[in-house]
Design an enzyme around this catalytic site. Structure first.
Site: not given
Length: 234
Positions: A165-167
């Site tokens: 979700a937060d690469l």
């Protein structure tokens, strides 16, 4: 990787039964031992320490953005839902069992406050000699091969349907053997294959571009991104 659930009063803990016998003891600050070379260190939202001579990392769940200024670390826990720290433990467990390069989960603690609120922590094994991609780029350039390895690693996760979700450049680590790892799978999940993969890569590219604007001396350019894509598509 077998795990159990420990419940007492308003606390629920998922923990690795192969490695841990008393999960409550792990979360007590007086048991998070250190020496001169491995003192507890705060890095962002993570705390580095040792327990039973094993290097570990504790992540306390903090809210971000505007709401984080008002509500620091409390989350809604709806009836029948799964608190995010327990969900991340289970996802990491699954990914580790599939031999994907993620930190090995040790324990996740959720402390309930009333019926609908909770706060919590996740503890994982520390990846030896690791630093974030951003830290590496601030020190020096990566080789074409290293960028390809990062791209190939992301492709492995995407092939398994793993949506991070937060690469971004702080959630990719390189260890002491230059192997890439992904960390921080809060709100991550397994998805059907689709356009989200391209959006995931775009998110990482925006992260690198933003950090380059903030830190002009960072060793990153268009050729590096192309090398990452080359490794991804191989």
């Amino acid at each position: 990787m077998p795990h159990k659930t420990y419940s007492k009063h308003n606390t629920r803990i998922l923990y690795d039964t192969d490695w841990l016998e008393n999960p409550e003891a792990l979360f007590r600050p007086e048991n998070q031992h250190c020496d001169d070379e491995a003192a507890p260190v705060e890095r962002g939202r993570a705390r580095f320490f040792e327990f039973q001579d094993t290097p570990l990392v504790l992540k306390h769940y903090h809210r971000g953005g505007l709401i984080g200024r008002l509500i620091r670390d409390t989350y809604a826990c709806l009836p029948g839902g799964q608190p995010r720290m327990l969900a991340e433990f289970r996802l990491l467990e699954q990914l580790h069992d599939e031999d994907l390069p993620v930190p090995v989960p040790v324990a996740a603690r959720c402390q309930f406050s009333g019926w609908l609120a909770c706060r919590g922590d996740l503890i994982t094994h520390r990846i030896p000699g690791s630093h974030t991609l951003y830290e590496h780029l601030c020190r020096g350039a990566l080789s074409h091969r290293q960028w390809q390895a990062i791209g190939h690693t992301i492709a492995r996760f995407h092939a398994a349907g793993v949506h991070h979700a937060d690469l971004n450049a702080t959630n990719i680590l390189l260890d002491d053997r230059d192997r890439p790892w992904l960390i921080d799978f809060d709100k991550g999940r397994i998805r059907r294959h689709g356009r989200w993969k391209a959006a995931n890569l775009k998110r990482l590219q925006r992260s690198l571009d933003k950090l380059k604007r903030q830190t002009p001396s960072m060793h990153y350019g268009e050729q590096d991104w192309q090398a990452l894509l080359d490794g991804y598509h191989r």
